[in-house]
Design a protein around this motif. Structure first.
Motif, PDB file in Angstrom:
ATOM      1  N   TYR A  13      -8.687   1.515 -19.785  1.00 36.53           N
ATOM      2  CA  TYR A  13      -8.172   1.655 -18.422  1.00 36.53           C
ATOM      3  C   TYR A  13      -6.718   1.223 -18.301  1.00 36.53           C
ATOM      4  O   TYR A  13      -6.006   1.696 -17.408  1.00 36.53           O
ATOM      5  N   ILE A  14      -6.249   0.392 -19.210  1.00 38.61           N
ATOM      6  CA  ILE A  14      -4.807   0.126 -19.264  1.00 38.61           C
ATOM      7  C   ILE A  14      -4.089   1.408 -19.673  1.00 38.61           C
ATOM      8  O   ILE A  14      -3.054   1.777 -19.103  1.00 38.61           O
ATOM      9  N   VAL A  15      -4.652   2.130 -20.650  1.00 33.25           N
ATOM     10  CA  VAL A  15      -4.082   3.412 -21.064  1.00 33.25           C
ATOM     11  C   VAL A  15      -4.112   4.413 -19.913  1.00 33.25           C
ATOM     12  O   VAL A  15      -3.153   5.152 -19.682  1.00 33.25           O
ATOM     13  N   LEU A  16      -5.202   4.432 -19.141  1.00 31.82           N
ATOM     14  CA  LEU A  16      -5.287   5.350 -18.003  1.00 31.82           C
ATOM     15  C   LEU A  16      -4.223   5.030 -16.950  1.00 31.82           C
ATOM     16  O   LEU A  16      -3.663   5.939 -16.331  1.00 31.82           O
ATOM     17  N   GLY A  17      -3.936   3.744 -16.746  1.00 28.18           N
ATOM     18  CA  GLY A  17      -2.855   3.384 -15.826  1.00 28.18           C
ATOM     19  C   GLY A  17      -1.525   3.954 -16.283  1.00 28.18           C
ATOM     20  O   GLY A  17      -0.739   4.481 -15.473  1.00 28.18           O
ATOM     21  N   LEU A  18      -1.257   3.859 -17.582  1.00 24.72           N
ATOM     22  CA  LEU A  18      -0.026   4.430 -18.136  1.00 24.72           C
ATOM     23  C   LEU A  18      -0.039   5.956 -18.040  1.00 24.72           C
ATOM     24  O   LEU A  18       1.007   6.587 -17.816  1.00 24.72           O
ATOM     25  N   LEU A  19      -1.209   6.554 -18.198  1.00 23.15           N
ATOM     26  CA  LEU A  19      -1.337   8.009 -18.091  1.00 23.15           C
ATOM     27  C   LEU A  19      -1.008   8.478 -16.676  1.00 23.15           C
ATOM     28  O   LEU A  19      -0.288   9.471 -16.487  1.00 23.15           O
ATOM     29  N   ILE A  20      -1.524   7.763 -15.678  1.00 19.30           N
ATOM     30  CA  ILE A  20      -1.213   8.110 -14.285  1.00 19.30           C
ATOM     31  C   ILE A  20       0.301   8.070 -14.059  1.00 19.30           C
ATOM     32  O   ILE A  20       0.883   8.962 -13.437  1.00 19.30           O
ATOM     33  N   GLU A  21       0.930   7.038 -14.579  1.00 15.35           N
ATOM     34  CA  GLU A  21       2.383   6.909 -14.432  1.00 15.35           C
ATOM     35  C   GLU A  21       3.120   8.048 -15.122  1.00 15.35           C
ATOM     36  O   GLU A  21       4.093   8.592 -14.592  1.00 15.35           O
ATOM     37  N   ARG A  22       2.642   8.426 -16.298  1.00 18.40           N
ATOM     38  CA  ARG A  22       3.303   9.498 -17.058  1.00 18.40           C
ATOM     39  C   ARG A  22       3.161  10.845 -16.345  1.00 18.40           C
ATOM     40  O   ARG A  22       4.119  11.622 -16.257  1.00 18.40           O
ATOM     41  N   VAL A  23       1.987  11.118 -15.786  1.00 17.79           N
ATOM     42  CA  VAL A  23       1.738  12.409 -15.139  1.00 17.79           C
ATOM     43  C   VAL A  23       2.480  12.521 -13.806  1.00 17.79           C
ATOM     44  O   VAL A  23       3.009  13.586 -13.465  1.00 17.79           O
ATOM     45  N   THR A  24       2.522  11.432 -13.037  1.00 17.57           N
ATOM     46  CA  THR A  24       3.081  11.490 -11.682  1.00 17.57           C
ATOM     47  C   THR A  24       4.525  11.033 -11.581  1.00 17.57           C
ATOM     48  O   THR A  24       5.204  11.332 -10.598  1.00 17.57           O
ATOM     49  N   GLY A  25       4.977  10.233 -12.574  1.00 15.42           N
ATOM     50  CA  GLY A  25       6.319   9.678 -12.494  1.00 15.42           C
ATOM     51  C   GLY A  25       6.405   8.453 -11.609  1.00 15.42           C
ATOM     52  O   GLY A  25       7.494   7.947 -11.330  1.00 15.42           O
ATOM     53  N   ARG A  26       5.234   7.957 -11.154  1.00 12.38           N
ATOM     54  CA  ARG A  26       5.197   6.768 -10.304  1.00 12.38           C
ATOM     55  C   ARG A  26       4.190   5.770 -10.869  1.00 12.38           C
ATOM     56  O   ARG A  26       3.233   6.165 -11.537  1.00 12.38           O
ATOM     57  N   PRO A  27       4.358   4.468 -10.608  1.00 15.19           N
ATOM     58  CA  PRO A  27       3.404   3.478 -11.111  1.00 15.19           C
ATOM     59  C   PRO A  27       1.985   3.776 -10.650  1.00 15.19           C
ATOM     60  O   PRO A  27       1.774   4.309  -9.550  1.00 15.19           O
ATOM     61  N   TYR A  28       1.034   3.419 -11.474  1.00 20.93           N
ATOM     62  CA  TYR A  28      -0.363   3.699 -11.131  1.00 20.93           C
ATOM     63  C   TYR A  28      -0.729   3.037  -9.808  1.00 20.93           C
ATOM     64  O   TYR A  28      -1.493   3.604  -9.003  1.00 20.93           O
ATOM     65  N   ALA A  29      -0.175   1.845  -9.539  1.00 15.91           N
ATOM     66  CA  ALA A  29      -0.496   1.140  -8.293  1.00 15.91           C
ATOM     67  C   ALA A  29      -0.059   1.944  -7.078  1.00 15.91           C
ATOM     68  O   ALA A  29      -0.761   1.986  -6.058  1.00 15.91           O
ATOM     69  N   THR A  30       1.084   2.592  -7.172  1.00 16.75           N
ATOM     70  CA  THR A  30       1.558   3.426  -6.068  1.00 16.75           C
ATOM     71  C   THR A  30       0.611   4.588  -5.817  1.00 16.75           C
ATOM     72  O   THR A  30       0.298   4.930  -4.666  1.00 16.75           O
ATOM     73  N   GLU A  31       0.132   5.200  -6.893  1.00 12.71           N
ATOM     74  CA  GLU A  31      -0.789   6.329  -6.746  1.00 12.71           C
ATOM     75  C   GLU A  31      -2.123   5.893  -6.145  1.00 12.71           C
ATOM     76  O   GLU A  31      -2.699   6.598  -5.318  1.00 12.71           O
ATOM     77  N   VAL A  32      -2.623   4.731  -6.544  1.00 15.45           N
ATOM     78  CA  VAL A  32      -3.860   4.223  -5.957  1.00 15.45           C
ATOM     79  C   VAL A  32      -3.674   3.992  -4.454  1.00 15.45           C
ATOM     80  O   VAL A  32      -4.538   4.341  -3.639  1.00 15.45           O
ATOM     81  N   LYS A  33      -2.552   3.425  -4.089  1.00 17.57           N
ATOM     82  CA  LYS A  33      -2.286   3.180  -2.660  1.00 17.57           C
ATOM     83  C   LYS A  33      -2.215   4.478  -1.873  1.00 17.57           C
ATOM     84  O   LYS A  33      -2.803   4.607  -0.790  1.00 17.57           O
ATOM     85  N   GLU A  34      -1.494   5.455  -2.413  1.00 18.86           N
ATOM     86  CA  GLU A  34      -1.272   6.702  -1.680  1.00 18.86           C
ATOM     87  C   GLU A  34      -2.509   7.597  -1.647  1.00 18.86           C
ATOM     88  O   GLU A  34      -2.731   8.322  -0.676  1.00 18.86           O
ATOM     89  N   ARG A  35      -3.308   7.569  -2.700  1.00 18.35           N
ATOM     90  CA  ARG A  35      -4.447   8.471  -2.795  1.00 18.35           C
ATOM     91  C   ARG A  35      -5.755   7.879  -2.283  1.00 18.35           C
ATOM     92  O   ARG A  35      -6.676   8.615  -1.921  1.00 18.35           O
ATOM     93  N   ILE A  36      -5.842   6.534  -2.256  1.00 20.69           N
ATOM     94  CA  ILE A  36      -7.100   5.894  -1.862  1.00 20.69           C
ATOM     95  C   ILE A  36      -6.911   4.900  -0.722  1.00 20.69           C
ATOM     96  O   ILE A  36      -7.524   5.037   0.342  1.00 20.69           O
ATOM     97  N   LEU A  37      -6.081   3.903  -0.911  1.00 20.94           N
ATOM     98  CA  LEU A  37      -5.996   2.819   0.071  1.00 20.94           C
ATOM     99  C   LEU A  37      -5.506   3.306   1.421  1.00 20.94           C
ATOM    100  O   LEU A  37      -6.116   3.000   2.463  1.00 20.94           O
ATOM    101  N   ARG A  38      -4.422   4.047   1.440  1.00 15.52           N
ATOM    102  CA  ARG A  38      -3.866   4.498   2.716  1.00 15.52           C
ATOM    103  C   ARG A  38      -4.767   5.506   3.420  1.00 15.52           C
ATOM    104  O   ARG A  38      -5.062   5.343   4.615  1.00 15.52           O
ATOM    105  N   PRO A  39      -5.262   6.557   2.750  1.00 10.94           N
ATOM    106  CA  PRO A  39      -6.124   7.512   3.457  1.00 10.94           C
ATOM    107  C   PRO A  39      -7.404   6.883   4.018  1.00 10.94           C
ATOM    108  O   PRO A  39      -7.886   7.300   5.075  1.00 10.94           O
TER     109      PRO A  39
END
Length: 372
Positions: free
Chosen positions: A195-221
């Motif tokens: 899951y550390i690798v998956l965090g890096l994968l999210i960052e590589r695919v989106t260009g943003r930190p994995y934490a930002t993607e979690v916030k935008e895709r899950i926490l905020r909605p």
């Protein structure tokens, strides 16, 4: 996030659950260890039982259809007088993996990533054997990558470097050169490194930190305002129960407050801080199809390759059927967050174990909620 403890609570709970299922297969579902079906009015007593069994505190939110019950037991601090806050925040440990997995699957739904993609394609050279490891392997712990967290803790389970800030790549590099546990896809082997690798994968695919993607895709909605990804901050926000580890000094066991530590050692595998209400809201939204399209939720709950584990989800066999969710732990905090398959019945529970064995009491509460 001790490697051997992140799933300890759930492992213990499910072991008792299997025994309960065998004992009740021919009759009505009952809570493990109980002599009769447990009703809503008994939930406080069961929560008190977790503290009586060795936890300093326990807090829970139970959802049954449109009915919500919240309870608290024990104290926020050992030897203190202040009750644990029913809406208190806590470290959820490996329950973080469900958030990370849902974010990855959302990217799959957008066509930005495929479950069959090889790690080497996105993160060349990061892990040994990356050309043979797929995104699916990472999500379901069938990659064979060793666990980076194995020796981060001392003999009492306390982080050796509590306030060191780690980068995700530093964590992955800890297992560089170690032999694979097994050939990818051949069996299940729980490893936080996935899951550390998956965090890096999210960052590589989106260009943003994995934490930002979690916030935008899950926490905020979902409006999960009390759920945070703390990064390098060692603090748990106000209104929280403290966590303790029993440490032997000069031949005497003494409690050491282990609430504060730098959570970068857990990252996308276990850093999140949340509340019982937010965890229930997250899993209900997930299982009712408000986060992922049906085909991806089906992938997430596929147990074909790893018995008892899907893609970022654990499946527990209870007397009344499968419970879905995840368990988690950091030293001094244990979390159980499970739902019925349709998301109608839920338990989110946090307790702070110190001595004894509170896990069977936690399972008794879990089965009483999901198998009413």
């Amino acid at each position: 996030m001790k490697a051997t403890s992140t799933r300890a609570t759930v492992a213990a709970c499910l072991a008792v659950a299997m025994a309960a299922m065998a004992a009740t297969a021919a009759g009505p579902a009952v809570a493990a260890g109980a002599g009769a079906a447990v009703g809503r009015e008994d939930w406080q007593g069961l929560l008190d039982g977790i503290v009586a069994a060795g936890a300093v505190s326990a807090i829970a939110e139970i959802r049954d259809g449109n009915t919500t019950w919240r309870g608290t037991a024990g104290k926020a601090t050992m030897g203190g007088s202040r009750p644990a806050a029913v809406d208190g925040k806590f470290r959820i440990g490996s329950v973080t993996k469900s958030f990370t997995a849902a974010t990855v699957l959302d990217l799959v739904g957008e066509g930005k990533l495929r479950l069959s993609d090889r790690v080497e394609r996105w993160l060349p050279g990061l892990v040994d054997g990356g050309a043979g490891i797929t995104v699916r392997n990472l999500l379901q712990h069938t990659s064979g990558i060793p666990d980076y967290a194995e020796d981060l803790f001392d003999e009492w389970g306390v982080p050796k470097e509590r306030f060191r800030t780690w980068s995700a790549r530093e964590l992955v590099e800890r297992v560089k050169g170690q032999p694979a546990e097994f050939r990818p896809g051949t069996r299940f082997g729980y490893s936080n490194t996935n899951y550390i690798v998956l965090g890096l994968l999210i960052e590589r695919v989106t260009g943003r930190p994995y934490a930002t993607e979690v916030k935008e895709r899950i926490l905020r909605p979902l409006g999960l305002r009390n759920t945070t990804l703390p990064g390098a901050s060692p603090e748990v926000p106000r209104r929280h129960a403290h966590a303790y580890a029993p440490v032997t000094r000069d031949g005497t066991r003494v409690p050491v407050d282990v609430t504060r530590f730098d959570p970068t050692m857990a990252g996308a595998a276990g850093e999140i801080i949340s509340t019982t209400a937010d965890l229930n809201r997250f899993y209900r939204a997930l299982f009712q199809g408000r986060l992922l399209r049906p085909s991806l939720l089906k992938e997430m709950t596929d147990l074909t390759a790893a018995e008892g584990y899907g893609l970022g989800l654990e499946a527990g066999s209870l007397p009344c059927g499968l419970a879905w969710g995840h368990g988690g732990g950091t030293r001094g905090y244990s979390t159980v967050a499970f739902s019925s398959a349709d998301g109608r019945r839920q338990l989110a529970l946090s307790f702070t174990p110190y001595h004894g064995d509170p896990e069977p009491a936690a399972l008794t509460l879990l089965t009483s909620v999901l198998c009413r």
